[in-house]
Design a protein around this motif. Structure first.
Motif, short mmCIF file in Angstrom:
data_model
loop_
_atom_site.label_atom_id
_atom_site.label_comp_id
_atom_site.label_asym_id
_atom_site.label_seq_id
_atom_site.Cartn_x
_atom_site.Cartn_y
_atom_site.Cartn_z
N CYS A 46 0.84 -1.06 0.14
CA CYS A 46 -0.03 -0.11 0.11
C CYS A 46 0.87 1.19 -0.15
O CYS A 46 1.88 1.44 0.70
CB CYS A 46 -0.79 0.18 1.07
N SER B 278 0.04 4.51 0.41
CA SER B 278 -0.29 5.22 1.57
C SER B 278 0.47 5.25 2.70
O SER B 278 1.02 5.88 3.41
CB SER B 278 -1.70 5.36 1.83
N CYS B 279 0.72 3.95 3.11
CA CYS B 279 1.22 3.55 4.30
C CYS B 279 2.60 2.99 4.37
O CYS B 279 3.31 2.43 5.26
CB CYS B 279 0.39 2.69 5.22
N CYS C 16 -4.55 2.16 8.58
CA CYS C 16 -4.45 3.12 7.35
C CYS C 16 -5.88 2.98 6.53
O CYS C 16 -6.22 2.08 6.34
CB CYS C 16 -3.35 2.54 6.46
N GLU D 249 -6.51 3.64 3.29
CA GLU D 249 -6.71 2.92 2.05
C GLU D 249 -6.56 1.58 2.19
O GLU D 249 -7.39 1.08 1.34
CB GLU D 249 -5.34 3.43 1.48
N CYS D 250 -5.89 0.90 3.13
CA CYS D 250 -5.88 -0.58 2.70
C CYS D 250 -6.56 -1.29 4.08
O CYS D 250 -6.33 -2.36 4.35
CB CYS D 250 -4.40 -1.02 2.86
ZN LIG Z 1 -2.26 1.42 3.67
#
Ligand SMILES: [Zn+2]
Ligand SMILES: [Zn+2]
Length: 379
Positions: free
Chosen positions: A150, A152-153, A207, A209-210
């Motif tokens: 991912c 984002s993280c 996170c 996003e995931c």
């Molecule tokens: Zn993430």
């Protein structure tokens, strides 16, 4: 520096059994063990070399790839610097040998109790090749969807600015004791912690996003180099190109399986290719120079006068290269006599004339003519 053959390193035959390979490795490991050879860098090198050989030859998939393609077949297994101790997965099997040097070799990889990071799944994909591609080898780009880190993280699973905390269920050990019912009554067993899945810690703020997984579905394109001579069912392992594990866990592998596309006019027989050549009566009787297709373009074939249907001509080196680099197969051209249909008047006249001549020939040569014909057709 060229690498030594793994079988040679362990001193076993190529068809050695699993237990023979294990026994040979144990012997080498004991002999070159650093405790028995203090300060001897060469011995340590031998120890590592034997461990690398065992790592490959003890794994059926890696062994098969090595047997087929040599060191090139398992190149992707280890990182840029080649085999490292962290790649060795059998320390536990040889606890008696590795026991006390475990920590120094493996850099405390498992120092925190039994905590481990789950690994990602292997992917299996198919790539279809034409016989022409198999003959030359091919480079293929494969688009696929897989679970990737991912962005984002960065795979941690934690929302930006937040971290992880020790798992309270297992106290960071990754394992918990559990009462299990067995045939012999209740018994305590150690199992992977269900709260943190063995990782020893959990994400405090997932996170968005995931959702704390540390990975997300995404598209990628992989390039695979396929050596000449492969066949249906062979596969090329792309190490670390499978799905990543959750929260920064190692990636699985991507196994690229070869399938063969059916060819319009060639069939494959090992490293040979077979082609059926249609030939007219006149060409077969008089002899001819004919153009035949090959995997590498057109070629001329001389058919001698009096060629019978079913005769096979061998065009040396026009087949498929051996996958291990041991020579090239041939193209086998099988003559199939083509009988004309819908004769024109002129053709009918000529065939009738030929038929008359055959009658005369039979009368003159009698039995021997039929014997020849029978022999030619193998009856
Ligand atoms: Zn993430
Ligand atoms: Zn836990």
């Amino acid at each position: 520096m060229s690498k030594r053959d793994y079988y040679e390193v362990l001193g076993v035959a190529r068809d050695a059994s699993e237990s023979a390979i294990k026994g040979a490795y144990r012997k080498k490991a004991l002999k070159y063990h650093p405790d028995r050879n203090p300060g001897d860098a060469a011995a340590e090198e031998h120890f590592k070399e034997a461990s690398e050989a065992y790592e490959v030859l003890s794994d059926p998939e890696k062994k098969a790839a090595y047997d087929r393609y040599g060191h090139a077949g398992i190149e992707g297994n280890f990182g840029r610097g080649g085999f490292q101790w962290s790649d060795f997965t059998h320390a536990g099997d040889f606890q008696d040998i590795f026991g006390d040097i475990f920590e120094s070799f493996f850099g405390g990889r498992r120092s925190r109790g039994g905590a481990v990071k789950p690994k990602g799944r292997d992917l299996k994909i198919k790539v279809a090749l034409t016989l022409e591609e198999i003959a030359t080898g091919a480079k293929k780009n494969i688009a696929l969807t897989r679970l990737q880190r991912c962005k984002s993280c960065d795979g941690t699973g934690a929302a930006s600015g937040t971290g992880r905390k020790a798992c309270s269920t297992c106290g960071g050990q990754g394992q918990v004791q559990q009462m299990a019912r067995t045939l012999f009554g209740p018994s305590m067993t150690v199992v992977t912690c269900p709260a943190c899945e063995g990782e020893g810690h959990i994400v405090a703020n997932p996170c968005p996003e995931c959702r704390g997984e540390g990975r997300e579905r995404g598209q990628t394109t992989l390039t695979v180099h396929i050596p000449a001579g492969v066949q249906e069912g062979n596969y090329i392992p792309l190490r670390g190109q499978g799905e990543v594990g959750p929260r920064g866990g190692a990636a699985g592998d991507c196994l690229v399986f070869i399938t063969e596309k059916e060819h319009d006019y060639f069939t494959r027989d090992g490293d040979h290719v077979i082609y059926q050549l249609p030939l007219g009566f006149a060409q077969a009787a008089l002899g001819a120079e004919v153009e035949v297709p090959t995997l590498s373009g057109k070629a001329l074939l001389k058919v001698p006068a009096g060629t019978q249907s079913g005769r096979v001509f061998r065009m040396g080196g026009r087949g498929i290269p051996d996958v291990n680099g041991r020579g090239v197969g041939d193209q086998l051209v099988e003559v199939v006599l083509w009988t004309p249909e819908g004769l024109s008047r002129r053709e009918r006249e000529l065939f009738a004339e030929l038929a008359e001549l055959e009658k005369v020939r039979v009368a003159k040569e009698g039995e021997s003519f039929f014997a020849k014909v029978c022999k030619a057709f193998g009856s």
